[in-house]
Design a protein around this motif. Structure first.
Motif, mmCIF file in Angstrom:
data_model
loop_
_atom_site.group_PDB
_atom_site.id
_atom_site.type_symbol
_atom_site.label_atom_id
_atom_site.label_comp_id
_atom_site.label_asym_id
_atom_site.label_seq_id
_atom_site.Cartn_x
_atom_site.Cartn_y
_atom_site.Cartn_z
ATOM 1 N N LEU A 166 0.453 -1.333 0.004
ATOM 2 C CA LEU A 166 -0.034 -0.083 0.020
ATOM 3 C C LEU A 166 1.054 1.209 -0.057
ATOM 4 C CD1 LEU A 166 -3.244 0.586 -0.256
ATOM 5 C CD2 LEU A 166 -3.144 1.125 2.311
ATOM 6 N N LEU A 167 0.504 1.763 -0.674
ATOM 7 C CA LEU A 167 1.260 2.730 -1.310
ATOM 8 C C LEU A 167 1.122 4.889 -1.163
ATOM 9 C CD1 LEU A 167 4.303 4.618 -2.116
ATOM 10 C CD2 LEU A 167 3.337 3.661 -4.751
ATOM 11 N N TRP A 168 1.358 6.109 -0.563
ATOM 12 C CA TRP A 168 1.252 7.412 -0.539
ATOM 13 C C TRP A 168 2.089 7.782 -1.173
ATOM 14 C CZ3 TRP A 168 -3.089 10.444 -0.395
ATOM 15 C CH2 TRP A 168 -2.479 11.989 0.526
ATOM 16 N N TYR A 169 1.331 8.139 -2.545
ATOM 17 C CA TYR A 169 2.391 8.845 -3.678
ATOM 18 C C TYR A 169 1.150 10.164 -4.031
ATOM 19 C CZ TYR A 169 6.532 9.273 -6.822
ATOM 20 O OH TYR A 169 7.976 9.795 -7.122
ATOM 21 N N GLY A 170 2.020 11.046 -3.988
ATOM 22 C CA GLY A 170 1.649 12.546 -4.731
ATOM 23 C C GLY A 170 0.325 12.231 -4.697
ATOM 24 N N GLY A 171 0.209 12.619 -3.264
ATOM 25 C CA GLY A 171 -1.489 12.397 -2.944
ATOM 26 C C GLY A 171 -2.494 12.106 -3.352
ATOM 27 N N MET A 172 -1.847 10.882 -3.560
ATOM 28 C CA MET A 172 -3.518 9.384 -3.446
ATOM 29 C C MET A 172 -2.792 8.031 -3.494
ATOM 30 S SD MET A 172 -4.737 10.579 -7.514
ATOM 31 C CE MET A 172 -6.046 9.986 -7.230
ATOM 32 N N ILE A 173 -3.873 7.945 -2.718
ATOM 33 C CA ILE A 173 -3.501 6.035 -2.676
ATOM 34 C C ILE A 173 -3.533 4.951 -3.384
ATOM 35 C CG2 ILE A 173 -4.218 4.597 -0.892
ATOM 36 C CD1 ILE A 173 -3.491 6.034 1.151
ATOM 37 N N TYR A 174 -2.286 3.919 -3.618
ATOM 38 C CA TYR A 174 -1.690 3.830 -4.220
ATOM 39 C C TYR A 174 -2.017 2.046 -3.917
ATOM 40 C CZ TYR A 174 -0.763 7.166 -7.693
ATOM 41 O OH TYR A 174 -0.862 7.775 -8.538
ATOM 42 N N GLN A 175 -1.968 0.635 -4.759
ATOM 43 C CA GLN A 175 -1.948 -0.176 -3.938
ATOM 44 C C GLN A 175 -1.364 -1.397 -5.341
ATOM 45 O OE1 GLN A 175 -4.774 -3.504 -4.240
ATOM 46 N NE2 GLN A 175 -6.522 -1.850 -4.033
ATOM 47 N N ALA A 176 -0.656 -2.694 -4.922
ATOM 48 C CA ALA A 176 0.141 -3.459 -5.500
ATOM 49 C C ALA A 176 -0.608 -4.845 -4.874
ATOM 50 C CB ALA A 176 1.115 -3.535 -5.420
ATOM 51 N N GLY A 177 -1.122 -6.119 -6.190
ATOM 52 C CA GLY A 177 -1.416 -7.329 -5.754
ATOM 53 C C GLY A 177 -0.426 -7.783 -5.362
ATOM 54 N N THR A 178 -0.294 -9.796 -5.088
ATOM 55 C CA THR A 178 0.999 -10.191 -4.756
ATOM 56 C C THR A 178 1.061 -10.405 -6.994
ATOM 57 O OG1 THR A 178 -1.141 -12.074 -5.178
ATOM 58 C CG2 THR A 178 -0.229 -11.444 -3.337
ATOM 59 N N GLY A 179 0.527 -10.212 -7.518
ATOM 60 C CA GLY A 179 0.364 -10.953 -8.801
ATOM 61 C C GLY A 179 1.451 -9.739 -9.643
ATOM 62 N N GLY A 180 1.851 -8.209 -9.128
ATOM 63 C CA GLY A 180 2.573 -7.136 -8.878
ATOM 64 C C GLY A 180 1.910 -6.049 -10.031
ATOM 65 N N GLN A 181 1.003 -6.126 -10.037
ATOM 66 C CA GLN A 181 -0.163 -5.452 -10.652
ATOM 67 C C GLN A 181 -0.551 -4.085 -10.053
ATOM 68 O OE1 GLN A 181 -1.338 -5.317 -13.921
ATOM 69 N NE2 GLN A 181 -1.882 -2.640 -13.025
ATOM 70 N N PHE A 182 -0.640 -2.724 -10.162
ATOM 71 C CA PHE A 182 -0.888 -1.830 -9.374
ATOM 72 C C PHE A 182 -2.715 -1.079 -9.749
ATOM 73 C CE2 PHE A 182 3.848 -1.284 -8.377
ATOM 74 C CZ PHE A 182 3.331 -0.632 -7.008
ATOM 75 N N TYR A 183 -2.957 -0.597 -8.483
ATOM 76 C CA TYR A 183 -3.548 0.087 -8.564
ATOM 77 C C TYR A 183 -4.138 1.532 -7.965
ATOM 78 C CZ TYR A 183 -5.588 -4.555 -10.262
ATOM 79 O OH TYR A 183 -6.150 -5.428 -10.793
ATOM 80 N N VAL A 184 -5.033 2.532 -8.529
ATOM 81 C CA VAL A 184 -4.668 3.520 -7.605
ATOM 82 C C VAL A 184 -6.326 3.764 -7.434
ATOM 83 C CG1 VAL A 184 -5.438 4.465 -9.710
ATOM 84 C CG2 VAL A 184 -4.485 6.300 -7.960
ATOM 85 N N LEU A 185 -7.062 4.336 -6.066
ATOM 86 C CA LEU A 185 -8.039 4.936 -5.649
ATOM 87 C C LEU A 185 -8.129 6.311 -5.673
ATOM 88 C CD1 LEU A 185 -10.261 3.673 -3.964
ATOM 89 C CD2 LEU A 185 -9.363 5.371 -1.329
ATOM 90 N N THR A 186 -8.977 6.404 -7.184
ATOM 91 C CA THR A 186 -9.488 7.821 -7.780
ATOM 92 C C THR A 186 -10.659 8.592 -7.034
ATOM 93 O OG1 THR A 186 -11.739 6.694 -8.389
ATOM 94 C CG2 THR A 186 -9.866 6.439 -9.651
ATOM 95 N N LEU A 187 -10.607 10.055 -6.884
ATOM 96 C CA LEU A 187 -11.000 10.819 -6.195
ATOM 97 C C LEU A 187 -12.791 10.592 -5.509
ATOM 98 C CD1 LEU A 187 -9.739 14.384 -7.242
ATOM 99 C CD2 LEU A 187 -8.624 12.911 -5.664
#
Length: 518
Positions: free
Chosen positions: A171-192
């Motif tokens: 789980l990542l806090w970057y550029g004012g937004m929350i991102y996650q990566a799964g065990t498969g390596g794919q990233f997702y961003v939580l939109t506004l």
């Protein structure tokens, strides 16, 4: 179409704040007793407690004014007087010069001197540092004071499990937004808007190709010869010139002449294919297909005329998301799907697709950009993913080769742009880099029209500094000042006689000279 001065005015909004009062309201230390008389308990005189003191285990805490705070049966007492508006309190905390309480629900409140205001546990440290990740961190605090944690592969926001995330490894806090990566390596961003969308790791630096970074806007009907424009750009230090037209002789012929001169001079002509949502009579196209066909034909004709002169980059439409037929309220920032007109959305999508396909029918390797304004990430996401404003999907996707944006002073700092003038800011170029994976251009930027040239000069230096610093991390390929000449001192950097407007001109020229595009 709303003019630029009116549009910019719509975006100037004052942020408001809301005070959250603990347990039903705030209370002062001199609150009347049930009998109507104020407490006769005198203020104690005590040295301030050590920072971080809590009750329990301590029996009391003393603040900087010598007030003594105690806790009994879930109620707070200040100098022996019960606070009638706080109950179910489990802890009092003295931290960094303020008194805090925690209740049985785990919520924290800070004493302001007259009321209790909801807050986070101050010991957590406030908003997390950009780049904070779980692991190794145990929690993330975003700009809205939400606390994010991960447990057994699931994400929790304020201790509430996110039902749409699982097998989370980062789980990542970057550029004012929350991102996650799964065990498969794919990233997702939580939109506004609260949706998880696929993206790339936003931390990966994307370097833009050098040579076209400094740009400026012009118009096909300027009273200058192509040679004069070439000379003006070279003196200023610009290598890219944004020029718009549609397929009419009055507009296209001057652009072709400019393209020829730029090819000889080794400069870049960035052509705005300026088709909109209305036909030649100003009537809104009746369907997505009608908009597509009209835009396709016009864009193909422009590409055929310009391809022989080495033009390879085009911007397909100008502020179409801000057309009155599309934006529901021009004062909104464009971060929510509901900001846009669902019925007319297909028409805009058709026009955009038509321009891209028309250009590529002539120049398959041309690079086409789609333009957005303010913080229109809801619009860009819907177009990219084939969605409608009502949330339905499965529609044609608009895929562009360059993300282009307009960023005027009234919109806010593009690296910390807010939501409708009030919400917490986020780094828009980083978001676009992660979501779309294509170069980014700021094709219009300037201070507000009412600002003085002294202010504008300072703004130019400050903005170019930000843009330049990000060009090798966020794929910012070009930033194009608006504009070369506006007929007065409102936006232009030179007069109708190509005389520099100072001190803005000098600020721009000096920055370019000191910061080469290499």
């Amino acid at each position: 179409m709303i003019n630029r001065r009116q549009f910019l005015g719509c975006l100037t909004a004052a942020a408001s704040s809301c005070v959250l009062v603990a347990c039903g309201g705030g209370g002062g230390s001199d609150t009347p007793t049930p009998g109507g008389k104020k407490s006769s308990v005198a203020k104690a005189s005590a040295s301030p407690s050590a920072n971080g003191t809590t009750v329990p285990p301590a029996a009391s805490i003393a603040d900087n004014a010598g007030n003594v705070w105690t806790l009994s049966s879930g109620y707070i007492y200040k100098n022996g007087t019960k606070d009638p508006y706080s109950y179910n309190v489990t802890m009092l905390l003295w931290y960094s010069g303020s008194v805090y309480q925690e209740n049985t629900s785990g919520n924290f409140y800070q004493w302001t001197g007259s009321t209790w205001v909801q807050c986070l546990d101050p010991r957590l440290g406030g908003t997390s540092t950009d780049g904070t990740a779980i692991p190794p961190a145990s929690y993330i605090i975003d700009k809205s004071n939400n606390i994010w944690t991960v447990s057994n592969g699931y994400i929790y926001k304020n201790s509430v499990k996110d039902p749409y995330s699982y097998n989370v490894s980062l789980l990542l806090w970057y550029g004012g937004m929350i991102y996650q990566a799964g065990t498969g390596g794919q990233f997702y961003v939580l939109t506004l808007a609260g949706n998880w969308l696929p993206c790339a790791d936003p931390r990966i630096a994307a370097v833009a190709s050098p040579g076209a970074f400094y740009g400026i806007n012009g118009h096909y009907d300027y009273p200058f010869t192509p040679a004069q424009v070439v000379g003006a750009l070279r003196t200023l230090g610009c290598t890219t010139y944004r020029l718009g037209c549609i397929n009419t002789p009055a507009q296209l012929n001057p652009v072709v002449s400019m393209a020829s001169a730029f090819q000889s001079a080794g400069l870049t002509l960035f052509t705005l294919v300026n088709y909109g949502l209305h036909d030649a009579n100003g009537i809104l196209f009746t369907s997505e297909a009608a908009g597509y066909q009209a835009a396709f034909a016009g864009a193909a004709a422009i590409a055929r005329a310009l391809a022989p002169y080495g033009v390879t980059m085009y911007e397909c439409g100008n502020e179409l998301t801000r057309d009155p037929a599309i934006i529901v309220n021009p004062a909104t920032a464009g971060t929510g799907r509901a900001d846009f007109n669902n019925a007319n959305w297909p028409i805009m999508r058709g026009v955009m697709r038509g321009m891209i396909d028309g250009i590529k029918s002539v120049q398959p390797n041309a690079r086409c950009g789609i333009n957005f304004c303010v913080a229109d990430v809801a619009a860009s996401d819907m177009l990219w993913d084939g969605l409608q404003p009502d949330g339905t999907g499965g529609y044609p996707q608009v895929r562009w080769d360059i993300t282009t944006w307009h960023n005027y002073q009234a919109y806010g700092d593009i690296f910390n742009v807010g939501t409708d003038g009030a919400g917490p800011g986020f780094n828009l170029p980083v978001y676009c880099k992660a979501r779309y994976g294509v170069p980014f251009m700021i094709t219009e930027w300037n201070a507000s029209p009412e600002d003085t040239e002294t202010f504008r000069a300072s703004y130019v230096t400050q903005q170019l500094g930000e843009f330049y610093a990000a060009r090798k991390t966020d794929a910012i390929q070009s930033v194009m000042y608006y504009e070369l000449d506006s007929g007065d001192n409102t936006y232009g950097i030179v007069t109708n006689n190509l005389v520099p407007i100072q001190p803005t001109y000098g600020a721009f020229q000096s920055f370019v000279a000191a910061n080469p595009d290499t």
